[in-house]
Enzyme design. Structure first.
Site, PDB file in Angstrom:
ATOM      1  N   HIS A   1       0.837  -1.198   0.000  1.00 28.75           N
ATOM      2  CA  HIS A   1       0.000   0.000   0.000  1.00 28.75           C
ATOM      3  C   HIS A   1       0.876   1.254   0.000  1.00 28.75           C
ATOM      4  O   HIS A   1       0.855   2.044   0.937  1.00 28.75           O
ATOM      5  CB  HIS A   1      -0.928  -0.006   1.215  1.00 28.75           C
ATOM      6  CG  HIS A   1      -1.936  -1.104   1.189  1.00 28.75           C
ATOM      7  ND1 HIS A   1      -2.810  -1.282   0.152  1.00 28.75           N
ATOM      8  CD2 HIS A   1      -2.205  -2.084   2.088  1.00 28.75           C
ATOM      9  CE1 HIS A   1      -3.584  -2.324   0.400  1.00 28.75           C
ATOM     10  NE2 HIS A   1      -3.227  -2.831   1.559  1.00 28.75           N
TER      11      HIS A   1
ATOM     12  N   HIS B   1     -10.628  -6.805   3.308  1.00 29.95           N
ATOM     13  CA  HIS B   1      -9.168  -6.799   3.231  1.00 29.95           C
ATOM     14  C   HIS B   1      -8.681  -8.133   2.655  1.00 29.95           C
ATOM     15  O   HIS B   1      -9.150  -9.200   3.062  1.00 29.95           O
ATOM     16  CB  HIS B   1      -8.558  -6.578   4.618  1.00 29.95           C
ATOM     17  CG  HIS B   1      -7.112  -6.175   4.571  1.00 29.95           C
ATOM     18  ND1 HIS B   1      -6.106  -7.082   4.349  1.00 29.95           N
ATOM     19  CD2 HIS B   1      -6.504  -4.960   4.706  1.00 29.95           C
ATOM     20  CE1 HIS B   1      -4.935  -6.459   4.362  1.00 29.95           C
ATOM     21  NE2 HIS B   1      -5.152  -5.175   4.564  1.00 29.95           N
TER      22      HIS B   1
ATOM     23  N   GLU C   1      -6.087  -9.858   3.142  1.00 31.22           N
ATOM     24  CA  GLU C   1      -5.546 -10.794   4.139  1.00 31.22           C
ATOM     25  C   GLU C   1      -6.666 -11.590   4.780  1.00 31.22           C
ATOM     26  O   GLU C   1      -6.570 -12.811   4.946  1.00 31.22           O
ATOM     27  CB  GLU C   1      -4.764 -10.032   5.214  1.00 31.22           C
ATOM     28  CG  GLU C   1      -4.215 -10.946   6.298  1.00 31.22           C
ATOM     29  CD  GLU C   1      -3.603 -10.193   7.465  1.00 31.22           C
ATOM     30  OE1 GLU C   1      -3.873 -10.574   8.618  1.00 31.22           O
ATOM     31  OE2 GLU C   1      -2.864  -9.219   7.223  1.00 31.22           O
TER      32      GLU C   1
ATOM     33  N   CYS D   1       0.372  -9.627  14.611  1.00 31.79           N
ATOM     34  CA  CYS D   1       1.812  -9.662  14.344  1.00 31.79           C
ATOM     35  C   CYS D   1       2.568  -8.979  15.484  1.00 31.79           C
ATOM     36  O   CYS D   1       2.171  -7.897  15.943  1.00 31.79           O
ATOM     37  CB  CYS D   1       2.089  -8.969  13.019  1.00 31.79           C
ATOM     38  SG  CYS D   1       3.830  -8.695  12.690  1.00 31.79           S
TER      39      CYS D   1
ATOM     40  N   SER E   1      -3.799   1.468   3.679  1.00 30.35           N
ATOM     41  CA  SER E   1      -2.961   0.568   4.476  1.00 30.35           C
ATOM     42  C   SER E   1      -3.604   0.337   5.839  1.00 30.35           C
ATOM     43  O   SER E   1      -3.766   1.265   6.625  1.00 30.35           O
ATOM     44  CB  SER E   1      -1.556   1.153   4.651  1.00 30.35           C
ATOM     45  OG  SER E   1      -0.838   0.451   5.644  1.00 30.35           O
ATOM     46  N   SER E   2      -3.959  -0.919   6.131  1.00 28.72           N
ATOM     47  CA  SER E   2      -4.628  -1.244   7.390  1.00 28.72           C
ATOM     48  C   SER E   2      -3.766  -0.913   8.597  1.00 28.72           C
ATOM     49  O   SER E   2      -4.216  -0.287   9.554  1.00 28.72           O
ATOM     50  CB  SER E   2      -4.999  -2.729   7.409  1.00 28.72           C
ATOM     51  OG  SER E   2      -5.529  -3.102   8.657  1.00 28.72           O
TER      52      SER E   2
ATOM     53  N   SER F   1       4.180  -0.408   5.239  1.00 22.53           N
ATOM     54  CA  SER F   1       4.358  -0.307   3.791  1.00 22.53           C
ATOM     55  C   SER F   1       5.074   0.973   3.375  1.00 22.53           C
ATOM     56  O   SER F   1       5.113   1.309   2.193  1.00 22.53           O
ATOM     57  CB  SER F   1       2.989  -0.356   3.096  1.00 22.53           C
ATOM     58  OG  SER F   1       2.325  -1.557   3.391  1.00 22.53           O
TER      59      SER F   1
END
Length: 668
Positions: free
Chosen positions: A43, A139, A141, A213, A241-242, A285
């Site tokens: 992103h 999203h 993912e 994460c 971008s999340s 990102s």
């Protein structure tokens, strides 16, 4: 402004860096190939636009088959899967295309943390579970994660949505199922903690997996700390971008003076004039160059800082970043932003002969290098790119320990206590106990082999890395086993390799993953004493699954089939009254002889059926191994017995001769 602080953990995370580095390597090593990314790689328009200018195209899922087919009459194609991952269906499509078209390759750069959630979904969901994901439904993912789940799936963006569902009548339909909870890797840490408490309170039958994460968690905590300690915060990242949006949310929750920007062009420095301290952080990102540009723009207000920059000096051992001024076949000239000009000689760029530097580097490109030597006399600094690359390669190997990524390298030498594996010019020591070579085996036997390994220990100060080939082999074998058990079913046919023989049967390796056993009774229709009568170690045979004990992980296999049933073969070939060429297999003096009619099926020639004359002992007439013609006089279907007669053939022959004579006499 008195103070500008840049977050320690700002910029590329491991997964994003790995994806970007992968595309960079493809551009360098596969000049003639066509390179695609499946969707936008990250992103960040700065990176994706830069790749596009260098020939990297963005493909969508519906393009995959067309792109693969295009390789029939064109150059090779490499398609890179971004860190978000893809659905199980897309992975299968990519593999099918790769198998069908040899010049079509796909490289899976799915973040290891995302792959971990894929495994959780595969191993822990079933028709009896409710799989709950906390994240954004659209999203990529999240879409990839839920594709690996079985049974019911629900996606909620936050704790409020989750609570409303659990308290509604809609949840009653799932109340008897076990709830499996996980989160998108970039989920807001505090929202995630709320979700866990709500599920534990309202659902007694639940299993929670902490899938945020570790890097995301660290960044969010750091962003909160910086927001509390500074007058204002700048969050740099793409709008879609999340993880960048989550950083902004966390910062805003404690400091209203939190500004979300995509790059330095979006900053109005006048807005920050009232603030004495400003913190800068960035999403996963965001490349380092954009962070530097934001820092530079914010620092423009500080005359003292600008004055110091004009007198900037560099020292031997420094790591510097500069802009390429000129490229020749022998060296690169670099503007370091100070009174010294940098020179990178050819041998400090690459060890590969005959590389055209002018095609690899362009004036205006930014380059990072290590300072080998500085000469104030002529205002020149000798730089090395190879040393920087070596550091990055070492860091990549070190990062692999944290991420759990499996690396690949070549065994280059045996040393005391183990072997050395080289990967991207980094030397990794693998102890003998971790090589997979038996204790009494020759460790030198693996020199020259390309092996996979896991990094199990690092010492940055000593530049020492220890790896394990065994751990990588175990993980690979475990993945193969899990995939095998997920697809096995009774009746399924496999082509497997005979790996071991026991007195009671043969063990067969299926899909290079799991062993099953063929009992002696399933190897042959005839009674055998040992499986070596039918197969030997190393044979590749076709078997089918007879029964499965998933709990004990036992598999019973079948080898013999109805088509190989001697009784069926007998019926297909002979009937009562036919004459067969048979082989004597056993002689019983007082009873007669057994003879093989078809392989695996014997018949009895009674002593009275051996000859027209009286036979006192069978062995006077027949011996084991004799091949004789015998007439099938009876077939006992119930007991699978066959009666044979040599005498009947003699009598039939005599009768035929007599009838022929009679016919001749009558004609006269």
């Amino acid at each position: 402004m008195d103070k500008i602080t840049v977050a320690k953990y700002a910029g590329f995370c491991f997964g994003v860096k790995h994806a970007v580095d992968t595309v960079e390597k493809l551009l360098t090593n596969h000049i003639d190939a066509k390179i695609y990314t499946l969707g936008k790689l990250i992103h960040n328009n700065y990176i994706t636009d830069g790749f596009e200018k260098r020939g990297v195209s963005i493909a969508q899922i519906h393009d995959i088959e067309t792109i693969a087919e295009s390789t029939i009459n064109s150059a090779e194609v490499y398609l890179v899967i971004r860190a978000h991952g893809v659905t199980q269906k897309v992975l299968e499509l990519l593999q099918n295309c790769s198998d069908k078209y040899p010049k079509f390759h796909y490289i899976d750069c799915t973040c290891p943390n995302v792959k971990k959630i894929h495994d959780i979904a595969k191993k822990n969901t079933s028709d009896d579970t409710l799989f709950i994901v906390i994240g954004s439904p659209r999203h990529p993912e999240v879409q990839s994660i839920v594709s690996f789940a079985k049974g019911e799936v629900k996606i909620f963006e936050d704790s409020k949505q989750l609570e409303v569902f659990l308290l509604s009548d809609n949840f009653n339909a799932f109340s008897q199922k076990q709830s499996i909870l996980c989160a998108q890797t970039t989920q807001n840490l505090y929202e995630w903690e709320k979700c866990q408490k709500i599920l534990q309170k309202l659902c007694t039958n639940s299993n929670i997996f902490d899938t945020i994460c570790g890097v995301t968690e660290t960044r969010q905590k750091e962003a909160e700390h910086l927001a509390r300690e500074h007058d204002a915060v700048i969050i740099i990242g793409g709008r879609d971008s999340s993880n960048s949006n989550k950083l902004h949310q966390v910062s805003c929750s404690v400091n209203p003076n939190s500004f979300f920007v995509e790059d330095a062009s979006a900053i109005n420095t006048a807005v920050f004039s009232p603030f004495r301290s400003v913190a800068i952080t960035a999403g996963a990102s965001t490349p380092g160059i954009i962070i530097q540009e934001v820092l530079n723009k914010m620092s423009e207000q500080n005359f003292e800082q600008m004055l110091n920059d004009s007198f900037k000096t560099i020292l031997t051992g420094d790591t510097v970043t500069g802009v390429i001024l000129m490229v020749s076949q022998s060296e690169i000239t670099v503007d370091l932003g100070c009174k010294v000009t940098g020179i990178i000689p050819y041998n400090e760029i690459t060890d590969t002969p005959n590389v055209d530097l002018t095609t690899m580097y362009k004036p205006g490109d930014e380059i990072e290098a290590f300072v080998i030597r500085v000469s104030d006399v002529d205002g020149m600094a000798t730089l090395s790119k190879k040393k920087i690359d070596a550091r990055k390669n070492l860091q990549f190997v070190i990062d692999a320990k944290e991420s759990g990524e499996t690396l690949e390298g070549r065994v280059i030498e045996a040393v005391r206590g183990g072997v050395i594996v080289s990967t991207n010019l980094v030397r990794v020591f693998v102890p003998a106990s971790q090589t997979g070579v038996p204790k009494d085996g020759d460790i030198k036997s693996i020199i020259g082999q390309t092996v996979k390994f896991k990094v199990i220990e690092t010492d940055i100060a000593k530049r020492r890395v220890i790896g394990s080939i065994r751990s990588a082999a175990y993980e690979e074998r475990k993945a193969l086993e899990d995939a095998f058990w997920a697809n096995i079913e009774v009746g399924k046919i496999y082509e497997g390799k005979v790996v071991r023989l026991a007195t009671y049967g043969a063990f067969v390796l299926l899909d290079n993953a799991v062993q099953g056993m063929v009992h002696n009774s399933e190897l042959s229709w005839r009674r055998i004493k040992h499986p070596s009568e039918i197969v030997k170690e190393g044979d590749v045979i076709k078997v089918f699954v007879k029964s499965i004990d998933a709990e004990k992980r036992h598999i019973s296999l079948g080898y013999k089939t109805e088509d190989t049933n001697p009784w069926k073969i007998l019926h297909d070939k002979y009937e009562v009254g036919d004459i067969a060429s048979v082989k004597i297999t056993a002689v019983l003096d007082n009873l007669g002889a057994f003879a093989e009619v078809v392989p695996g099926q014997d018949g009895l020639i009674h002593i009275s059926q051996i000859s027209k004359e009286r036979v006192e002992k069978t062995s006077d007439q027949l011996k084991v191994g004799d091949i004789v013609d015998a007439k099938i006089t009876a077939i006992d279907e119930e007991n699978h017995k066959i009666s044979l007669s040599i005498r009947a053939i003699i009598e039939d022959s005599e009768k035929a001769e007599a009838e022929a004579v009679q016919v001749e006499e009558d004609s006269e």
